[in-house]
Design an enzyme around this catalytic site. Structure first.
Site, PDB file in Angstrom:
ATOM      1  N   GLY A  14       0.826  -1.200   0.000  1.00  0.00           N
ATOM      2  CA  GLY A  14       0.000   0.000   0.000  1.00  0.00           C
ATOM      3  C   GLY A  14       0.858   1.246   0.000  1.00  0.00           C
ATOM      4  N   TYR A  18       4.105   8.242   4.383  1.00  0.00           N
ATOM      5  CA  TYR A  18       5.493   8.635   4.107  1.00  0.00           C
ATOM      6  C   TYR A  18       6.043   8.047   2.823  1.00  0.00           C
ATOM      7  CZ  TYR A  18       4.852   9.747   8.979  1.00  0.00           C
ATOM      8  OH  TYR A  18       4.352  10.238  10.147  1.00  0.00           O
ATOM      9  N   ASP A 129       0.320   9.880  16.461  1.00  0.00           N
ATOM     10  CA  ASP A 129      -0.506   9.645  15.270  1.00  0.00           C
ATOM     11  C   ASP A 129      -1.300   8.347  15.431  1.00  0.00           C
ATOM     12  OD1 ASP A 129      -1.557  10.365  12.837  1.00  0.00           O
ATOM     13  OD2 ASP A 129       0.067   9.490  11.667  1.00  0.00           O
TER      14      ASP A 129
HETATM   15  P1  ADP Z   1      -0.576   5.213   6.750  1.00  0.00           P
HETATM   16  O1  ADP Z   1       0.541   6.173   6.593  1.00  0.00           O
HETATM   17  O2  ADP Z   1      -1.805   5.552   6.018  1.00  0.00           O
HETATM   18  O3  ADP Z   1      -0.823   4.853   8.188  1.00  0.00           O
HETATM   19  P2  ADP Z   1       1.227   3.076   6.281  1.00  0.00           P
HETATM   20  O4  ADP Z   1       2.377   3.764   5.656  1.00  0.00           O
HETATM   21  O5  ADP Z   1       1.355   2.714   7.718  1.00  0.00           O
HETATM   22  O6  ADP Z   1      -0.104   3.889   6.035  1.00  0.00           O
HETATM   23  O7  ADP Z   1       0.894   1.757   5.493  1.00  0.00           O
HETATM   24  C1  ADP Z   1       0.535   1.722   4.126  1.00  0.00           C
HETATM   25  C2  ADP Z   1       0.007   0.340   3.806  1.00  0.00           C
HETATM   26  O8  ADP Z   1       0.953  -0.662   4.153  1.00  0.00           O
HETATM   27  C3  ADP Z   1      -1.270  -0.004   4.540  1.00  0.00           C
HETATM   28  O9  ADP Z   1      -2.150  -0.653   3.643  1.00  0.00           O
HETATM   29  C4  ADP Z   1      -0.824  -0.957   5.631  1.00  0.00           C
HETATM   30  O10 ADP Z   1      -1.826  -1.899   5.911  1.00  0.00           O
HETATM   31  C5  ADP Z   1       0.412  -1.609   5.049  1.00  0.00           C
HETATM   32  N1  ADP Z   1       1.377  -1.902   6.124  1.00  0.00           N
HETATM   33  C6  ADP Z   1       2.072  -1.004   6.867  1.00  0.00           C
HETATM   34  N2  ADP Z   1       2.864  -1.597   7.775  1.00  0.00           N
HETATM   35  C7  ADP Z   1       2.664  -2.931   7.628  1.00  0.00           C
HETATM   36  C8  ADP Z   1       3.178  -4.108   8.286  1.00  0.00           C
HETATM   37  N3  ADP Z   1       4.068  -4.014   9.267  1.00  0.00           N
HETATM   38  N4  ADP Z   1       2.738  -5.316   7.868  1.00  0.00           N
HETATM   39  C9  ADP Z   1       1.830  -5.407   6.863  1.00  0.00           C
HETATM   40  N5  ADP Z   1       1.307  -4.365   6.214  1.00  0.00           N
HETATM   41  C10 ADP Z   1       1.713  -3.132   6.580  1.00  0.00           C
END
Ligand code: ADP
Length: 303
Positions: A14, A18, A129
Site C-alpha cells: 500500500g 510517508y 498519530d
Molecule cells: P498510513 O501512513 O496511512 O498509516 P502506512 O504507511 O502505515 O499507512 O501503510 C501503508 C500500507 O501498508 C497499509 O495498507 C498498511 O496496511 C500496510 N502496512 C504497513 N505496515 C505494515 C506491516 N508491518 N505489515 C503489513 N502491512 C503493513
C-alpha cells in the site's frame, strides 16, 4: 534482486503517509517483513543525523505491543524501515460487519493498545498519530502499535488529504488549539477515540476541518469551562466559543458498562494536565472487573 543484500522484494502492500510499503522476505531470518520506503525531502541531502539518532531510539523499543523496527537503512536516496509483517489492522476489524465485538474483545483491544503506549511513554517516546489503521494485528491476534515516533521524526510534509482527514478525528483539543508543548496526553485522547470507536463501530468525532473537529468535540463533551482547563485561553489558536452543554455520555454509549464509561470520560478530559495517564488507565477498575479481556488468540479476525 535483493535490497541491501538481505531483503527479497515482493508485492506492494500500500501507499502510506510517508511513501510506499512493500512486502519482502528477510533472507537472514526467513521472516516475512514489511518495508516502508520513506521519501526524503528534496531539501535534505540524505539521512540527517537527528533522524538516525531517533531511529536508533525506535530500534530499541521492544515490547509485545509495539511493532518491531527490525532494520533501517538508506537506499537510493530513500530511507527504508523494515518492520515485522502484520496480517491485519484494527480498522479492518472495526469495519468488518461480519465481526461481532463482545465487551471482553473491546477490553482486550484497548488493553493491548494501552500496554504498548505505556511502554513507550515510560521511555518518553510519544506516538502522536494513533488511529485504528496504525494498530496492526499479527497472526497470533496480538495488537501492536505501528509508526511510533514517525510523526515527530518526519512530520507530515506530503500528507495526502485523505490521510489528514483520518488523523484529525483522533486529535486532542490542545493540538487543535495549536499547542506546541504537547505531551503524552495526546496519545491518551487518541486512545479514547479508538475506545469509543470500538464501542460504536464508527468514529465518534468525525470533523471535516480542524475547526469542525473542535465543534464536534464541544458538541459531544460540552465547551470546556476555564475552570476545567485553566491554560486553554493561553493556547496559540484559542478563540472564544459559544457555550454548548454536553449530552450525558451515557446517551451516546447505551450498551457500555459503568466502568467502561467512567474510564472513557477520564480519557476524554479536556485539560491534558488532568487527563488520566496511560498507566492510570491500565490500573482502572474497568480492566479488573468482569468480563476479563479476551486472550489475543481467541479474538475475532477478518476472514
Ligand atoms: P498510513 O501512513 O496511512 O498509516 P502506512 O504507511 O502505515 O499507512 O501503510 C501503508 C500500507 O501498508 C497499509 O495498507 C498498511 O496496511 C500496510 N502496512 C504497513 N505496515 C505494515 C506491516 N508491518 N505489515 C503489513 N502491512 C503493513
Amino acid at each position: 534482486k535483493k535490497v541491501a543484500d538481505r531483503y527479497l522484494k515482493r508485492e506492494v502492500l500500500g501507499e502510506g503517509t510517508y511513501g510506499v510499503v512493500y512486502k519482502a522476505i528477510d533472507t537472514k531470518s526467513g521472516q516475512t517483513v514489511a518495508i516502508k520506503k520513506i521519501r526524503l525531502g528534496k531539501h535534505s541531502d540524505g539521512v540527517n543525523f537527528t533522524a538516525l539518532r531517533e531511529i536508533k531510539i525506535l530500534k530499541e523499543l521492544k515490547d509485545p505491543n509495539i511493532i518491531e523496527l527490525i532494520d533501517a537503512f538508506p537506499h537510493k536516496g530513500n530511507l527504508h524501515l523494515v518492520f515485522e509483517f502484520m496480517e491485519s489492522d484494527l480498522e479492518a476489524v472495526i469495519r468488518d460487519r461480519n465481526i461481532v465485538l463482545s465487551p471482553a474483545d473491546v477490553k482486550s483491544y484497548l488493553q493491548m493498545t494501552l500496554k504498548g503506549l505505556a511502554y513507550c511513554h515510560k521511555k518518553w517516546v510519544l506516538h502522536r498519530d494513533m488511529k485504528p489503521n496504525n494498530l496492526l494485528i499479527g497472526a497470533d491476534g496480538q495488537l501492536k502499535l505501528a509508526d511510533f515516533g514517525l510523526a515527530r521524526l518526519f512530520g507530515s510534509p506530503d500528507r495526502k488529504f485523505t490521510h489528514q482527514v483520518f488523523a484529525r478525528w483522533y486529535r486532542a483539543p490542545e493540538l487543535l488549539f495549536g499547542t506546541k508543548q504537547y505531551g503524552a496526553g495526546v496519545d491518551v485522547w487518541a486512545a479514547a477515540c479508538i475506545f469509543a470507536e470500538l464501542l460504536l463501530r464508527r468514529p465518534l468525532l468525525q470533523g471535516s476541518s480542524d475547526i469542525d473537529q473542535l465543534g464536534k468535540i464541544f458538541a459531544t463533551f460540552g465547551t470546556p469551562k476555564p475552570s476545567q482547563w485553566p491554560d486553554m485561553i493561553y493556547l496559540p489558536d484559542y478563540v472564544e466559543y459559544q457555550y454548548v452543554s454536553a449530552p450525558p455520555l451515557r446517551s451516546l454509549f447505551p450498551m457500555a458498562s459503568d466502568d467502561a464509561l467512567d474510564l472513557l470520560s477520564k480519557m476524554f478530559t479536556y485539560d491534558p494536565k488532568s487527563r488520566i495517564t496511560v498507566q492510570q488507565a491500565l490500573e482502572h477498575r474497568y480492566f479488573s472487573s468482569i468480563p476479563a479481556p479476551t486472550k489475543p488468540s481467541s479474538l475475532p479476525r477478518p476472514a
